[in-house]
Design a protein around this motif. Structure first.
Motif, PDB file in Angstrom:
ATOM      1  N   LEU A   1     -34.933  76.521 -33.021  1.00  0.00           N
ATOM      2  CA  LEU A   1     -35.048  76.081 -31.631  1.00  0.00           C
ATOM      3  C   LEU A   1     -36.202  76.775 -30.916  1.00  0.00           C
ATOM      4  N   ASP A   2     -36.355  78.077 -31.138  1.00  0.00           N
ATOM      5  CA  ASP A   2     -37.478  78.796 -30.518  1.00  0.00           C
ATOM      6  C   ASP A   2     -38.819  78.227 -30.978  1.00  0.00           C
ATOM      7  N   THR A   3     -38.917  77.943 -32.268  1.00  0.00           N
ATOM      8  CA  THR A   3     -40.164  77.404 -32.814  1.00  0.00           C
ATOM      9  C   THR A   3     -40.436  76.007 -32.283  1.00  0.00           C
ATOM     10  N   SER A   4     -39.381  75.209 -32.123  1.00  0.00           N
ATOM     11  CA  SER A   4     -39.554  73.865 -31.579  1.00  0.00           C
ATOM     12  C   SER A   4     -40.126  73.918 -30.171  1.00  0.00           C
ATOM     13  N   ASP A   5     -39.613  74.842 -29.361  1.00  0.00           N
ATOM     14  CA  ASP A   5     -40.155  75.009 -28.016  1.00  0.00           C
ATOM     15  C   ASP A   5     -41.626  75.414 -28.055  1.00  0.00           C
ATOM     16  N   ALA A   6     -41.944  76.352 -28.945  1.00  0.00           N
ATOM     17  CA  ALA A   6     -43.325  76.837 -29.036  1.00  0.00           C
ATOM     18  C   ALA A   6     -44.274  75.742 -29.509  1.00  0.00           C
ATOM     19  N   LEU A   7     -43.881  74.998 -30.534  1.00  0.00           N
ATOM     20  CA  LEU A   7     -44.741  73.934 -31.056  1.00  0.00           C
ATOM     21  C   LEU A   7     -44.924  72.811 -30.036  1.00  0.00           C
ATOM     22  N   SER A   8     -43.866  72.524 -29.296  1.00  0.00           N
ATOM     23  CA  SER A   8     -43.922  71.416 -28.338  1.00  0.00           C
ATOM     24  C   SER A   8     -44.659  71.775 -27.062  1.00  0.00           C
TER      25      SER A   8
ATOM     26  N   GLN B   1     -49.568  74.904 -26.272  1.00  0.00           N
ATOM     27  CA  GLN B   1     -50.345  75.973 -25.650  1.00  0.00           C
ATOM     28  C   GLN B   1     -51.215  76.660 -26.706  1.00  0.00           C
ATOM     29  N   GLU B   2     -52.029  77.597 -26.251  1.00  0.00           N
ATOM     30  CA  GLU B   2     -52.841  78.362 -27.192  1.00  0.00           C
ATOM     31  C   GLU B   2     -51.926  79.293 -27.996  1.00  0.00           C
ATOM     32  N   ARG B   3     -52.474  79.860 -29.074  1.00  0.00           N
ATOM     33  CA  ARG B   3     -51.681  80.647 -30.018  1.00  0.00           C
ATOM     34  C   ARG B   3     -50.935  81.798 -29.346  1.00  0.00           C
ATOM     35  N   THR B   4     -51.592  82.525 -28.473  1.00  0.00           N
ATOM     36  CA  THR B   4     -50.952  83.674 -27.821  1.00  0.00           C
ATOM     37  C   THR B   4     -49.737  83.244 -27.022  1.00  0.00           C
ATOM     38  N   ARG B   5     -49.881  82.139 -26.315  1.00  0.00           N
ATOM     39  CA  ARG B   5     -48.767  81.637 -25.507  1.00  0.00           C
ATOM     40  C   ARG B   5     -47.628  81.151 -26.391  1.00  0.00           C
ATOM     41  N   ARG B   6     -47.939  80.527 -27.514  1.00  0.00           N
ATOM     42  CA  ARG B   6     -46.895  80.086 -28.439  1.00  0.00           C
ATOM     43  C   ARG B   6     -46.076  81.276 -28.933  1.00  0.00           C
ATOM     44  N   LEU B   7     -46.755  82.367 -29.258  1.00  0.00           N
ATOM     45  CA  LEU B   7     -46.046  83.561 -29.721  1.00  0.00           C
ATOM     46  C   LEU B   7     -45.173  84.144 -28.614  1.00  0.00           C
ATOM     47  N   GLU B   8     -45.613  84.038 -27.385  1.00  0.00           N
ATOM     48  CA  GLU B   8     -44.792  84.501 -26.265  1.00  0.00           C
ATOM     49  C   GLU B   8     -43.538  83.639 -26.113  1.00  0.00           C
ATOM     50  N   ILE B   9     -43.693  82.339 -26.303  1.00  0.00           N
ATOM     51  CA  ILE B   9     -42.549  81.430 -26.200  1.00  0.00           C
ATOM     52  C   ILE B   9     -41.527  81.730 -27.288  1.00  0.00           C
ATOM     53  N   LEU B  10     -41.999  82.108 -28.473  1.00  0.00           N
ATOM     54  CA  LEU B  10     -41.064  82.465 -29.552  1.00  0.00           C
ATOM     55  C   LEU B  10     -40.150  83.609 -29.146  1.00  0.00           C
ATOM     56  N   LYS B  11     -40.663  84.534 -28.348  1.00  0.00           N
ATOM     57  CA  LYS B  11     -39.893  85.705 -27.942  1.00  0.00           C
ATOM     58  C   LYS B  11     -39.023  85.444 -26.716  1.00  0.00           C
TER      59      LYS B  11
ATOM     60  N   GLY C   1     -35.625  75.790 -24.028  1.00  0.00           N
ATOM     61  CA  GLY C   1     -36.261  74.713 -23.299  1.00  0.00           C
ATOM     62  C   GLY C   1     -35.699  73.361 -23.677  1.00  0.00           C
ATOM     63  N   ALA C   2     -36.225  72.326 -23.040  1.00  0.00           N
ATOM     64  CA  ALA C   2     -35.740  70.969 -23.299  1.00  0.00           C
ATOM     65  C   ALA C   2     -35.944  70.559 -24.749  1.00  0.00           C
ATOM     66  N   PHE C   3     -37.090  70.953 -25.329  1.00  0.00           N
ATOM     67  CA  PHE C   3     -37.363  70.556 -26.710  1.00  0.00           C
ATOM     68  C   PHE C   3     -36.433  71.258 -27.700  1.00  0.00           C
ATOM     69  N   ALA C   4     -36.001  72.462 -27.372  1.00  0.00           N
ATOM     70  CA  ALA C   4     -35.033  73.155 -28.221  1.00  0.00           C
ATOM     71  C   ALA C   4     -33.709  72.401 -28.239  1.00  0.00           C
ATOM     72  N   ILE C   5     -33.273  71.936 -27.077  1.00  0.00           N
ATOM     73  CA  ILE C   5     -32.010  71.200 -26.991  1.00  0.00           C
ATOM     74  C   ILE C   5     -32.107  69.876 -27.740  1.00  0.00           C
TER      75      ILE C   5
END
Length: 257
Positions: free
Chosen positions: A86-93, A96-106, A111-115
């Motif tokens: 679910l965390d990865t789904s939010d990050a991929l969806s 954003q740039e790579r740094t922001r994706r890694l922040e979303i993982l943490k 988010g909606a895409f995780a659900i």
């Protein structure tokens, strides 16, 4: 022997909800931890075959049996890998740039895409198990698949570049005896593939090849969008690998028949 037993306990304590005796999480006790990671899949696979057998033996409704089969891995693992999915789904969806994706993982918030991903994921499992129920070979191969996915996930943790130097995966990798763990997992992977093919040559080969293709895609995705792997990405891969294997087995059962 004591060190191996402690590594076993740490692996099960980290990646499952199965009660284990206490073991200190020292470097020595984590050195061969990934060698025991696939055995959590053994527990899931054993329970899967038991649930399928008892469901058919005592005449429970197929819908009830498939629902229990879907939840077996969650009960055993506590959903630790689904969290990564679910965390990865939010990050991929997020696109954003790579740094922001890694922040979303943490980020601990879903988010909606995780659900949406969670709903799709469990519906796919329901469909796959509904198709596999009554297919003895398919259920046996999928039960082995829970071990195969963990072999590949462990190999990925060991050999893939790390997206972060301070994450859980980086810490585990530093504490692991990488050459020994990698070689053990590769040997186990090969043995599991042979066992799958022995049960049913066509279905077994399809399942093994599917797992390897998903692993290849996972490496490509992790490097392209995150610059390496993380604990969440490893969980994401494990979940995708297992459900895709189940779907391929379900579809192949009809095609072969």
């Amino acid at each position: 022997m004591k060190s191996l037993w402690n590594n076993f306990k740490v692996a099960f304590a980290m990646f499952s909800k199965i009660p284990m005796p206490r073991a200190d999480w020292t470097k020595e006790n984590m050195k061969y931890m990934f060698c025991f990671f696939p055995f959590i899949g053994t527990v899931i696979g054993g329970l899967t075959m038991l649930v399928a057998y008892l469901g058919l033996r005592f005449g429970y409704q197929p819908g009830f049996v498939t629902a229990v089969l879907v939840l077996v891995p969650v009960f055993v693992t506590g959903g630790i890998h689904v969290d990564g999915l679910l965390d990865t789904s939010d990050a991929l969806s997020s696109w954003q740039e790579r740094t922001r994706r890694l922040e979303i993982l943490k980020d601990s918030h879903a988010g909606a895409f995780a659900i949406i991903t969670a709903c799709v994921y469990f519906i796919l499992w329901l469909g796959a198990w509904s198709q596999l129920l009554g297919d003895h070979d398919g259920i046996c191969i999928m039960s082995i698949g829970f071990m195969m996915s963990r072999c590949l996930s462990g190999i990925g943790v060991i050999i893939f570049p790390k997206a972060r130097t301070d994450g859980t995966v980086a810490e585990f990798s530093r504490n692991a005896s990488e050459i020994v763990a990698r070689n053990v997992l590769i040997v186990m992977l090969a043995a599991l593939a042979v066992l799958m093919i022995w049960i049913n040559p066509v279905k077994g080969a399809l399942a093994a090849v599917t797992a390897l293709l998903v692993f290849w895609w996972y490496h490509h995705m992790a490097m392209k969008y995150f610059g390496g792997t993380t604990g969440d990405l490893s969980g994401f891969f494990l979940c995708i690998c297992e459900v895709v294997m189940a779907l391929v087995l379900g579809i192949s059962g009809i095609v072969i028949l």
